[in-house]
Structures are given as structure tokens and as C-alpha cells.
Design an enzyme around this catalytic site. Structure first.
Site, PDB file in Angstrom:
ATOM      1  CG  HIS B  56      -1.737  -1.275   1.410  1.00  0.00           C
ATOM      2  ND1 HIS B  56      -2.712  -1.809  -0.186  1.00  0.00           N
ATOM      3  CD2 HIS B  56      -1.999  -2.114   2.353  1.00  0.00           C
ATOM      4  CE1 HIS B  56      -3.277  -2.351   1.063  1.00  0.00           C
ATOM      5  NE2 HIS B  56      -2.809  -2.893   1.602  1.00  0.00           N
ATOM      6  CE  LYS B 104      -4.289  -0.146   5.870  1.00  0.00           C
ATOM      7  NZ  LYS B 104      -2.472  -1.328   6.303  1.00  0.00           N
ATOM      8  CG  HIS B 218      -6.049  -5.613   1.113  1.00  0.00           C
ATOM      9  ND1 HIS B 218      -6.895  -5.422   1.674  1.00  0.00           N
ATOM     10  CD2 HIS B 218      -4.453  -5.278   1.336  1.00  0.00           C
ATOM     11  CE1 HIS B 218      -6.258  -4.992   3.321  1.00  0.00           C
ATOM     12  NE2 HIS B 218      -4.903  -5.234   2.410  1.00  0.00           N
TER      13      HIS B 218
END
Lengths: 331, 331
Positions: B56, B104, B218
Site C-alpha cells: 500500500h 486499519k 486488497h
């Protein structure tokens, strides 16, 4: 063509509206031209104007702001801006101290920027130009006589911009821009093509496991195609081509830019940087600063370029000077 | 799989070496863990630690630096870091003022960060946590109970980081992080999949003219697939989903982030921003600041997310405070 656009024929104007909407504290668009200028015109300094075809964002509009550009002329995608657009940029940014044009070496860009320079000079505006030709891959190319100008251009913006901000005159600003051009070399490679919206399809194709070495930022041919190898091998090849072209030796100091062309993940850019860093350090070359990210893109092309800028004290100080633009910030 | 890597099994360690080589003035890697910490440990402030699976970038390592993170724990690609790695990050960054974990909302991340928190607490370190769940697309998902945490996390880093830098205590830093989470909503969409290096192939496929709305970072399923429409229509849909979920009305002030997932050109992100800006302005919502770029990516996935953060004076001041990290700079 799978793109987040509205009408392929309006991508430039939609994009310019979107940039201005995002960064009103930095820039605005001229009413009469596809030119981005600082939202507050600066007086008492040389103005720096760059530009070219669009599709290379954040170049060049993203570099309008303190310590870099005063104006960016935005042509259609991969298309040189017309002389009158460049002329409007010169008129809008000059404040009596003259304007330096930073031109990437493409035949259309050089021709149109030089015509605009003549038009402005007839109005009594002092204009100088420098032509960036940092790409060591090939000597002549589609759209180019001589070497192409690619990501090394960002260093020219940064260094001439800092010099202009210091209050230097046009000759001095041009001198450091020329010195930067003398000292910077770049080379890229590509894993895939990109799609110009108005064309609607890729302008070339590569095989499943094929890459092109030395590819230009508009898909111009490079030196050769080959089967994809490792990140280390690719980095080694590009750095060796760069160092074959400029004398950088043990004890010298450089800045490095690892520039993603559009769809190469940061992960891969950093993996490339690991190797570039090691190659240079093994030669005793000191790396003063490294920039990793997307600075001079080719829409969604996969691939990257490496730029190496040889520093002396003057260039180092100007590179380190404050810059505050949407696409490039230095504290 | 066409990637600029060396060995698919070494992408994390190669990348971490490349980040450290690029930004030694900002960060270093712990010897005993895949954790990036500031190159000079700061004393006398609450430490902020975030992290999660890699892939990321620039999240989260790129946000280690003044005004944002003290540590980033870097798991394998799209894989939660183990508790002991998080524990090492906590130990390395705590200076007696406690540590805030910004997590997260993915089941593995929450579990492993919380185990690390317990381990650290047993050592007498004060640790608090916040869980970011800004993605309004779906309520539960692959890897997630409740909503997913996506690009809104950057705002949590920025705001809690600024508060910590101001010398506030752990409870105060946690409070502003929680307030940010209460006030931020995001939603994304995707035009293509990405390829996890160790897997070697795309984890899903979309048709030639098909996109997925509400896709996770994802590749987790979103709300639906549809034929690709215009940038304006996509922007309208995502913004309306966001505004259905949080009360932001005429006269309110917001920050906006248009986040590219990996291979969406700046051109398209700016075209999206034009529409987002117009929708919000038409509702009388004031846009204090807009961020356009790649902040929370998914390797080479094509697509983007929109985040909207509702501001009050406190959040605005913290958002505007100085930050200096490789991936996010505010003057």
C-alpha cells in the site's frame, strides 16, 4: 480503453479544471490559454516557464509554486503546446525581470517555444531558453533531433526556480539551469504501453515477458527489447549507461531520482532504488538526496527512469532550498 | 507476472532496504524487525505507530517523520504483521509518554496489534489504540468484521501526529484520532486487479469494460460490478454514498483526498476531482484542502478512492500543522 474520463476530447480541459480545483492556493488557469500560473503573481524575480504535451503529470502544472515554476503551458496529450499558448504564459508571468523557458528537447516543443520567445521579444520582453536533453538512451528519436528531455527536467525546474527565487537575474538563472542540464543524465525502460485517450488504443505492444529498454515518455522506441530480467539487472544496465555518459567518480556527490512512469508500484521503485544506491555507493559516489515517486509520467505506462544529477556546492544549495508546489516540496 | 523485482519471496526486505536507502534523513529499519522508525528517536512526546500488510506504499513507511508516524510495522504483502513485530515497534518508539496504535480495521491487523499491545502493557508501556473503518462500501468483507480501513487512515496519521508533536498526552492524542475517525468517510472503485508477487497472478479479473464499485484495497469484493461509465458518474456515485453516511451540510468545511490505487494516471484523478469539487461546492460545502495523488495504494491496481473529512477548528489546525515525511509534506 478503460479510463476514468468523460469525453476523450475533453481530457485536457477537465484535468486543468480539476487541478485548479484541487490547488487554488498554488495555481490558477489563464482565462485565454491552457496555462497554469501561480495564484499570486510574484514580482521582482525572473519567471520560469515550462510545459509541453500533457499526460506527464504532475509535470508540469504540479510544479507551479514557490521555488519552482511560475507558469506551465499544457498542450494536448503528448502534443506540443502552440506558440500562442506559450506566448500567453510568457506575458502572464513576466514582471519586467525576464522569463526563462525550460524546454524538453522535442522538435515540436523547441519550435513552438522558440516562436513564442520571438513573439515576446518583439513586445520587449526579455526571454531566454534552455533545452533539457537528459535521456542517454538514443541520440535521435521519433519527435526529437538529438537526445530527449525526460525526468531530469524536474531538477532543472527545481534549481533554476530556487535561483530565481533568490533574486538572481536572468543570465544567472539561465546559467544554473544550463549547469544542471550539463550535469544530469537519465534513462528509462518500460513494461507496457499507455493509451492516449483520443486514440483509444495502445500505441505499441510488448510481449507477455518483454520489456523495452530506453523507451521514451511518449512510447518512442528505445535501444532494444528484451525478455524481462530482474530489477537488479535492469537497474545495473541503466546506471551503467548513465555513468558511461558522464564522469562521476569516487568522492563525487549526486542526487538520484527514481521516477515511476505511471503504473509501477512504489514497491518496485524502492526495490530498484536499493540496487541503484548500492551501485553508486560501491563506486564511492555520495548520494546527497534521493527522490522516489511519480514526477514525469506517461499516463498509465508501466516502467520507470533513473536520473542522476552530479552536484557541486552551488547546485546542492539550490536543490536543498525551499520549494512548495503541489507535486514537489522541499523544506 | 511482469514486475520489476528480484525474487518474489524477497520483495518486502528488498523494498525496506530501498526505502531506507532513499530516505535516511527520515527513517531507519529496526535490526530485529520489519519496522521503520524515525532515524532520530523523538523524546518527550507520545509515539504514533501504524502499519499493516505491505503493498500500500507510501502507506505506512512513507509517513514516518515529523508530524506523523514514529513507527510503521511492515507485514508481508497484504498480510498482517505478527504481534512480535508490532511489539518491537512499540518498544522502539516509546519514550515513556506512551504509544498510540493506529490500526486499519482488518481482522488480522486488529488481533495482532492488540496482542502486541497486551505484551507491551505487561512491560509497563502505556498503549492505546484506535481502529480506522472509513470505507462506507460494505459492512463486512473478506478479512474484516465491520467496515474496512482505507485511505482515510492518512488523515488519522496526520492529525494524531500533529497533536502528539504539540506535546499532548496519550489520552488527548487518542481523542483527536477518534474524532478524525468519526469524521472521515471513504469509498473506492477499481478497474483492474493487482498481482501479489508471491502469488504470481491476479487474484480476480474484471471484464474488458467492467469495473467494481466499492472494491477494497486488497481486492475484496465491493458492492457490485458494472459496465464502466464516465468519471462524473463514478464520482457522483461514490460521493453520494459517502454523504449518505455522514451529515455534512451547507456551510460545513471538509478536506478531500483523491487517492490513486496504483496505476490510475494523475490525469484521471484530477478529472475525478473536478466533479467531486463541484458536487461538494454545489451543496455549499467548503473545501479547505484537497490532496490528489497516491497515498494508500494496492500495488498496480487501477482505480481510486475518495475520502471526505469533516473539519472543525481543532481538526483543521492539526491538518494544517507542519508535517515532513517522505510521502506527505505540509508546510
Amino acid at each position: 480503453m478503460k479510463k476514468l474520463i468523460n469525453n476523450p476530447n475533453n481530457v485536457l480541459s477537465d484535468m486543468l479544471d480539476g487541478i485548479v480545483a484541487a490547488h487554488p492556493e498554488y495555481l490558477k488557469k489563464l482565462d485565454n490559454a491552457n496555462v497554469l500560473v501561480r495564484s499570486k503573481k510574484v514580482e521582482n524575480k525572473v519567471a520560469i516557464v515550462s510545459g509541453g504535451g500533457s499526460g506527464h503529470e504532475p509535470a508540469h502544472g504540479g510544479y507551479v509554486g514557490f521555488g519552482m515554476l511560475d507558469g506551465a503551458v499544457c498542450g494536448e496529450v503528448f502534443t506540443s503546446p502552440t506558440p500562442d499558448q506559450v506566448y500567453e504564459a510568457i506575458k502572464a508571468t513576466d514582471n519586467g525581470n525576464g522569463v526563462l523557458l525550460v524546454i524538453k528537447n522535442y522538435t515540436g516543443d523547441v519550435m513552438n517555444f522558440e516562436m513564442a520567445k520571438e513573439m515576446a521579444e518583439m513586445e520587449g520582453i526579455k526571454v531566454e531558453e534552455v533545452i533539457v536533453n537528459d535521456d542517454v538512451a538514443v541520440e535521435n528519436s521519433l519527435y526529437t533531433a538529438g537526445r530527449r528531455g525526460i525526468a531530469g527536467t524536474i531538477f532543472v525546474h527545481k534549481i533554476s526556480g530556487a535561483k530565481a527565487e533568490s533574486g538572481a537575474n536572468l543570465e544567472e538563472v539561465k546559467r544554473v539551469a544550463e549547469k544542471t542540464i550539463q550535469n544530469v543524465r537519465s534513462m528509462g525502460m518500460s513494461l507496457s504501453s499507455c493509451i492516449v485517450p483520443a486514440a483509444g488504443k495502445a500505441n505499441f505492444t510488448l510481449g507477455e515477458d518483454e520489456v523495452e529498454i530506453g523507451m521514451g515518455i511518449h512510447g518512442e522506441p528505445g535501444t532494444h527489447r528484451e525478455k524481462i530480467s530482474t530489477a537488479d539487472q535492469v537497474a545495473e544496465h541503466l546506471v551503467s549507461k548513465i555513468l558511461d555518459d558522464i564522469s562521476i567518480v569516487n568522492g563525487d556527490e549526486v542526487a538520484v531520482m527514481i521516477n515511476g512512469l505511471g503504473s509501477t508500484p512504489y514497491m518496485e521503485l524502492y526495490i530498484i532504488n536499493k540496487k541503484v544506491n548500492k551501485i553508486l555507493k560501491d563506486k564511492g559516489i555520495n548520494i546527497h538526496k534521493t527522490f522516489v515517486g511519480e514526477f514525469m509520467t506517461s499516463l498509465e505506462m508501466a516502467g520507470f527512469s533513473i536520473s542522476v544529477l552530479k552536484l557541486d556546492n552551488e547546485l546542492k544549495n539550490l536543490l536543498d532550498a525551499k520549494a512548495d508546489t503541489p507535486g514537489f516540496k522541499v523544506f
